[in-house]
Enzyme design. Structure first.
Site, mmCIF file in Angstrom:
data_model
loop_
_atom_site.group_PDB
_atom_site.id
_atom_site.type_symbol
_atom_site.label_atom_id
_atom_site.label_comp_id
_atom_site.label_asym_id
_atom_site.label_seq_id
_atom_site.Cartn_x
_atom_site.Cartn_y
_atom_site.Cartn_z
ATOM 1 N N ARG A 66 0.843 -1.195 0.000
ATOM 2 C CA ARG A 66 0.000 0.000 0.000
ATOM 3 C C ARG A 66 0.878 1.245 0.000
ATOM 4 N NH1 ARG A 66 -2.536 -1.706 4.605
ATOM 5 N NH2 ARG A 66 -2.517 0.426 5.342
ATOM 6 N N LYS A 131 4.915 -6.810 11.788
ATOM 7 C CA LYS A 131 4.003 -7.097 10.676
ATOM 8 C C LYS A 131 4.363 -8.427 10.012
ATOM 9 C CE LYS A 131 2.313 -4.943 6.413
ATOM 10 N NZ LYS A 131 1.933 -3.682 5.788
ATOM 11 N N ARG A 265 -0.371 5.581 14.520
ATOM 12 C CA ARG A 265 0.498 4.692 15.300
ATOM 13 C C ARG A 265 0.234 4.878 16.786
ATOM 14 N NH1 ARG A 265 4.743 7.614 17.327
ATOM 15 N NH2 ARG A 265 5.194 9.525 16.183
HETATM 16 C C1 BTN Z 1 0.754 -3.793 2.363
HETATM 17 O O1 BTN Z 1 1.414 -2.804 2.029
HETATM 18 O O2 BTN Z 1 0.618 -4.088 3.544
HETATM 19 C C2 BTN Z 1 0.109 -4.655 1.307
HETATM 20 C C3 BTN Z 1 1.049 -5.712 0.798
HETATM 21 C C4 BTN Z 1 0.444 -6.591 -0.274
HETATM 22 C C5 BTN Z 1 1.459 -7.530 -0.886
HETATM 23 C C6 BTN Z 1 0.832 -8.536 -1.794
HETATM 24 S S1 BTN Z 1 1.922 -9.842 -2.231
HETATM 25 C C7 BTN Z 1 0.784 -10.436 -3.394
HETATM 26 C C8 BTN Z 1 0.217 -9.213 -4.089
HETATM 27 N N1 BTN Z 1 1.079 -8.794 -5.159
HETATM 28 C C9 BTN Z 1 1.596 -7.597 -4.952
HETATM 29 O O3 BTN Z 1 2.368 -6.986 -5.731
HETATM 30 N N2 BTN Z 1 1.183 -7.099 -3.777
HETATM 31 C C10 BTN Z 1 0.289 -8.033 -3.117
#
Ligand code: BTN
Length: 267
Positions: A66, A131, A265
């Protein structure tokens, strides 16, 4: 004990899933390496006939998180899973969707860990404030409705050096490296829970998941610092409402926060 880490295999993922679910899957695609499984799901939605498709990879070379962050995706260690869902959702239902998906995900991951997994609003999963999983939902309008890509990244057994680029505290789902978790089983459980969500969420909305979300809500009752575009303030988190907004009390007033607009946070 011999360490083993089964690779991702379509047959293992499908094994034991009920027919009504298998009928709703368009395909399960597993790549050894890909840029982003979210992109694969997005492209496939253009030709997809069935309710949903599943896209996995052992490694991502351009995994996205994100807020335009990179998602570190080393080979063979974690889960990079995207589901392409041909939905009939309204745009107004998307806010709660992200939290509902986090609620389904935590129910699945709890089957594989005895640790206390919590959700940091809107949809990060943490163990001991580190995380272990994140969700990236992307949508596009189609002729029949709303195409939704649900991208899930889970750190399963990544080592320190593989995760060294990550700029926040992170952890793994796996507790004991001598007893490797089978990622196929984890993926199977997630698919199963999300299939239920695809059936229920269009009618129930986040309401059905609200109570469970709150029971895992890491920020509930905590004093937090909220940062928005034009404002920074401190307040106490009351919880989330049925639309998925975070409720924060500041000077006796309840503020409704929508994700995408804030970062928060614990103090
Ligand atoms: C975040 O920032 O917390 C979200 C992370 C999401 C990662 C997943 S891995 C599978 C899918 N492909 C990607 O490029 N991103 C999501």
């Amino acid at each position: 004990m011999i360490e083993s880490n089964p690779r991702l295999i379509e047959k293992s993922i499908k094994y034991g899933l009920p027919d009504n679910l298998l009928d709703d899957i368009d395909s399960i695609y597993i790549k050894d390496s890909t840029e982003s499984t979210n992109d694969n799901a997005k492209n496939h939605l253009k030709v997809q006939k069935a309710l949903f498709s599943v896209h996995l990879a052992e490694q991502q070379t351009a995994g996205r998180g994100r807020n335009k962050r990179k998602w570190v995706s080393p080979h063979g260690k974690n889960i990079y899973l995207s589901l392409g869902w041909k939905s009939k959702l309204l745009h107004s239902q998307l806010e709660g969707l992200s939290l509902a998906v986090a609620t389904c995900l935590i129910s699945s991951l709890k089957e594989f860990s005895s640790q206390n997994i919590q959700i940091k609003w809107p949809n990060d999963l943490l163990i001991n404030k580190k995380k272990i999983s994140g969700i990236l939902i992307e949508t596009s309008d189609s002729q029949e409705g709303l195409d939704v890509v649900i991208g899930i990244g889970i750190n399963v057994h990544m080592n320190e050096s593989e995760g060294s680029e990550i700029d926040q505290d992170w952890g793994n789902l796996e507790e004991n490296h001598l007893n490797k978790l089978d990622r196929n089983k984890i993926v199977q459980s997630i698919i199963s829970k999300l299939h239920e969500l695809f059936k229920d969420y269009p009618q129930s909305g986040f309401k059905k998941y609200h109570h469970t979300f709150e029971s895992y809500n890491l920020l509930k009752d905590k004093l937090c610092k909220v940062e928005m575009d034009r404002e920074t303030f401190e307040g106490k988190v009351i919880g989330v409402n049925e639309a998925g907004e975070l409720l924060v009390e500041k000077d006796g007033e309840i503020r409704h926060l929508r994700y995408g607009e804030v970062s928060i946070r614990e103090l």
